[in-house]
Design a protein around this motif. Structure first.
Motif, PDB file in Angstrom:
ATOM      1  N   GLY A 138       0.796  -1.229   0.000  1.00 36.08           N
ATOM      2  CA  GLY A 138       0.000   0.000   0.000  1.00 36.08           C
ATOM      3  C   GLY A 138       0.828   1.278   0.000  1.00 36.08           C
ATOM      4  N   TYR A 182       3.263   4.131  -1.948  1.00 35.14           N
ATOM      5  CA  TYR A 182       3.549   4.582  -3.308  1.00 35.14           C
ATOM      6  C   TYR A 182       4.727   5.544  -3.290  1.00 35.14           C
ATOM      7  CZ  TYR A 182       1.067   9.051  -2.601  1.00 35.14           C
ATOM      8  OH  TYR A 182       0.670  10.279  -2.156  1.00 35.14           O
ATOM      9  N   ASP A 213       0.154   7.251   2.298  1.00 40.39           N
ATOM     10  CA  ASP A 213      -1.243   7.675   2.453  1.00 40.39           C
ATOM     11  C   ASP A 213      -2.123   7.264   1.271  1.00 40.39           C
ATOM     12  OD1 ASP A 213      -0.053   9.358   0.648  1.00 40.39           O
ATOM     13  OD2 ASP A 213      -0.967  11.191   1.414  1.00 40.39           O
ATOM     14  N   MET A 214      -1.752   6.156   0.603  1.00 46.89           N
ATOM     15  CA  MET A 214      -2.544   5.744  -0.564  1.00 46.89           C
ATOM     16  C   MET A 214      -3.994   5.422  -0.171  1.00 46.89           C
ATOM     17  SD  MET A 214      -1.602   3.271  -3.711  1.00 46.89           S
ATOM     18  CE  MET A 214      -1.560   1.669  -2.981  1.00 46.89           C
ATOM     19  N   ASP A 223      -5.687   6.623   2.260  1.00 47.47           N
ATOM     20  CA  ASP A 223      -6.403   7.874   2.543  1.00 47.47           C
ATOM     21  C   ASP A 223      -6.816   8.563   1.244  1.00 47.47           C
ATOM     22  OD1 ASP A 223      -5.943   7.423   5.190  1.00 47.47           O
ATOM     23  OD2 ASP A 223      -4.196   8.746   5.318  1.00 47.47           O
ATOM     24  N   LEU A 224      -5.908   8.553   0.276  1.00 48.56           N
ATOM     25  CA  LEU A 224      -6.226   9.211  -0.998  1.00 48.56           C
ATOM     26  C   LEU A 224      -7.356   8.479  -1.723  1.00 48.56           C
ATOM     27  CD1 LEU A 224      -2.665  10.118  -2.337  1.00 48.56           C
ATOM     28  CD2 LEU A 224      -4.390  11.660  -1.455  1.00 48.56           C
ATOM     29  N   LEU A 225      -7.348   7.159  -1.637  1.00 43.37           N
ATOM     30  CA  LEU A 225      -8.412   6.405  -2.312  1.00 43.37           C
ATOM     31  C   LEU A 225      -9.763   6.625  -1.644  1.00 43.37           C
ATOM     32  CD1 LEU A 225      -6.569   3.078  -3.124  1.00 43.37           C
ATOM     33  CD2 LEU A 225      -7.380   4.788  -4.741  1.00 43.37           C
ATOM     34  N   ALA A 226      -9.741   7.026  -0.395  1.00 40.94           N
ATOM     35  CA  ALA A 226     -11.001   7.257   0.307  1.00 40.94           C
ATOM     36  C   ALA A 226     -11.531   8.673   0.089  1.00 40.94           C
ATOM     37  CB  ALA A 226     -10.815   7.013   1.802  1.00 40.94           C
ATOM     38  N   LEU A 227     -10.765   9.505  -0.628  1.00 37.43           N
ATOM     39  CA  LEU A 227     -11.248  10.853  -0.929  1.00 37.43           C
ATOM     40  C   LEU A 227     -12.458  10.742  -1.832  1.00 37.43           C
ATOM     41  CD1 LEU A 227      -7.989  12.760  -1.977  1.00 37.43           C
ATOM     42  CD2 LEU A 227      -9.292  13.119   0.111  1.00 37.43           C
ATOM     43  N   ASP A 228     -13.378  11.690  -1.695  1.00 34.23           N
ATOM     44  CA  ASP A 228     -14.497  11.757  -2.623  1.00 34.23           C
ATOM     45  C   ASP A 228     -15.151  10.387  -2.794  1.00 34.23           C
ATOM     46  OD1 ASP A 228     -15.786  13.714  -3.890  1.00 34.23           O
ATOM     47  OD2 ASP A 228     -14.622  13.692  -5.716  1.00 34.23           O
ATOM     48  N   PRO A 229     -15.647   9.813  -1.710  1.00 36.70           N
ATOM     49  CA  PRO A 229     -16.177   8.454  -1.810  1.00 36.70           C
ATOM     50  C   PRO A 229     -17.411   8.392  -2.700  1.00 36.70           C
ATOM     51  CG  PRO A 229     -16.768   9.456   0.265  1.00 36.70           C
ATOM     52  CD  PRO A 229     -15.863  10.412  -0.419  1.00 36.70           C
TER      53      PRO A 229
END
Lengths: 139, 422
Positions: free
Chosen positions: A31, A33, A120-121, A123-129
């Protein structure tokens, strides 16, 4: 590492793209990057093309205003970091897969390549769910 | 719902969601809203899953000097969203390449398709990668995804129920990615049924530099699918309206094909409502018959307008949401579908997967809150309250998507803009 060593992306766990001169590499196994700027992204493209470390140094020396020894040292260091992070593996190939990235013809200002590491991948993927969930109706 | 003028952040949300935002209207809302409006705008955009689109639009205007005090915050948020976009692009490529090697050629649905065919990637967020395959391929595709690191978050029992009562399974990667493997496009127990074979048969291939080509539904089918998704959400999401807006603006879109498809599956009412809503909020160019709600009964048109569709988009969920949710869908539904829902509700056989969504282990847990005579009485009461509350506004045009929602027969302008209204 020897100049004739060839590396390749660890395709089992790693996906990467070079966008606007920046390489973004994600390691799905943990996880994390990574990003590499201009010179680093050129190194990554040459890794993907199957260049040996020595061939990478030759290419970079032709493109940038730095001496061969400095460039070779930096290539060796970044290759070791890529290996340590599990982003690349050593390959048995004895020649590049293709010509690799082309230069713009001029000699750019050299900056030592760096491998920046981020955790923080998720966290970034959870942006704008997404909007509603799998199928739940509202309470 | 009470009437109130749109806040500056709400006006910004609508304006920046348009395909071509007006600089003058954005500047006016920024001036009025001040620095606090940026936080409110972000809140609204996140709630609707359109942060990337809104900030991308704002960023382009900021390059020309609009709202400079929020530029740094915009750029910072966009940098993170662009990175997220890149992760999804890489993962979509990896998954589709992996499935291709295993002999599968799935259809990419929703965000994954739209960000390739319609939007710039950062403008269209993806919460998951939705793919459609034939039912006999599901098992093989899930096995291939397991080889790529994906695992189910549900119990075997729940997954068995998915196959009978749902239209997709979902698997997740530990890094945070999710893939939904669809074998259908609508829930089998609902009256509206989209035919997955039609989508597969009529699919098209989209190319992109640096990525493998992807197979997506024909745009007319994507539009009808978007309307069906919006219907399932009871038209509460701006993101789907934006998808609809961009699809509706495609120059070669075959509206006759869309109408026929929507009529066949019973989505005419939802097509009309969503297009009219998109027209009001985003200035969508829609065929007049659809935007005027032709095909809906006068009672449905009045009831839908009385529910203030624009306000419903903007308001946070509140008490009575389940009644609002079902009532809105009922008024949009074709009469035979309405009867189907009422029968289902009366016999108490609501969502058979209710227990899964609740996180329960026991399939015998029934959905008691939204079924039975008691719930129908609750709906009737909610409708009565709405009707009474709207009596005072029946005789005047409302500016909030209430009783004035549908264009009147003597108002040839079918493209009003809320932002223009006082």
């Amino acid at each position: 590492m020897k100049p004739e060593t060839r590396l390749g992306p660890n395709t089992a766990d790693v996906a990467a793209k070079v966008i606007d001169g920046e390489a973004i590499i994600m390691n799905l196994a943990n996880g994390l990057y990574f990003s590499m700027d201009e010179v680093g992204s050129a190194v990554w493209e040459m890794v993907e093309a199957g260049f040996s470390l020595g061939e990478m140094s030759d290419r970079l020396q032709a493109r940038y205003d730095a001496d061969r020894e400095t460039i070779a040292g930096d290539v060796n260091r970044i290759a070791r970091q890529l290996l340590d992070e599990g982003l690349v593996v050593e390959t048995e190939a004895d020649a590049p897969l293709h010509d690799g990235p082309g230069g713009d013809g001029g000699r750019g200002t050299y900056a030592a390549p760096t491998l920046n590491r981020y955790d923080d991948m998720a966290d970034l993927l959870a942006l704008d769910p997404p909007m509603p969930g799998l199928g739940a109706l509202p309470e | 719902m009470s009437e109130r003028p749109l806040t500056p952040a709400e006006r910004l949300l609508f304006e920046l969601s348009r395909a071509a935002p007006s600089r003058a209207r954005v500047e006016a809302a920024c001036r009025e809203g001040g620095p606090g409006a940026f936080m409110d705008l972000q809140h609204h955009a996140m709630r609707h899953g359109i942060q990337g689109l809104v900030l991308h639009s704002l960023s382009r205007l900021q390059r020309d000097g609009v709202w400079p005090e929020s530029r740094e915050a915009t750029d910072e948020a966009l940098t993170r969203l662009r990175r997220q976009t890149l992760f999804w692009d890489m993962e979509q490529d990896r998954v589709l390449t992996g499935l291709g090697r295993a002999g599968f050629d799935p259809l990419v649905l929703k965000g994954g398709a739209l960000r390739r065919g319609i939007f710039a990637p950062v403008e269209r967020a993806m919460g998951d990668l939705d793919i459609l395959v034939r039912p006999d391929e599901v098992s093989g595709v899930l096995t291939s995804l397991a080889g790529l690191g994906y695992r189910s978050e549900y119990t075997d029992r729940a997954r068995g129920e998915f196959l009978e009562h749902h239209h997709h399974d979902r698997v997740a990667h530990p890094a945070g990615f999710m893939v939904e493997v669809h074998w259908g496009l609508t829930r089998p127990y609902e009256a509206i049924r989209l035919d997955p074979e039609r989508f597969l048969r009529r699919s098209i291939v989209l190319e992109a530099e640096g990525s493998p080509p992807i197979r997506v539904p024909r745009m007319e089918d994507t539009l009808v699918h978007t309307v069906s998704q919006s219907e399932q959400d009871a038209v509460r999401g701006l993101r789907r309206l934006i998808d609809l807006d961009r699809l509706a603006s495609l120059p070669d879109l075959d509206w006759d094909d869309v109408r026929t498809h929507a009529d066949t599956v019973g989505l005419r009412g939802s097509l009309c409502v969503t297009l009219r809503l998109a027209q009001l909020c985003l200035g969508t160019e829609a065929p007049e018959d659809l935007a005027r709600g032709r095909g809906l009964t006068p009672a449905s048109r009045r009831a839908i307008a009385a529910m203030h569709p624009v306000r419903r988009l903007l308001e946070e969920p509140e008490r009575g949401e389940a009644a609002d949710f079902h009532l809105f869908r009922l008024w949009c539904a074709r009469p035979d579908h309405r009867d189907h829902w009422l029968r289902t509700c009366l016999v108490g056989s609501g969502d058979p997967l209710h227990w899964v969504w609740l996180g329960e282990e026991d399939p015998e847990v029934e959905d008691e809150r939204t079924t039975g005579l008691g719930f129908l009485l609750k709906l009737a009461l909610y409708q009565s309250i709405l009707s009474l509350a709207n009596l005072r506004t029946r005789i005047r045009q409302s500016d909030d998507g209430g009783p004035g929602f549908w264009p009147s027969a003597d108002a040839p302008d079918a493209h009003p803009t809320i932002q223009d209204d006082p």
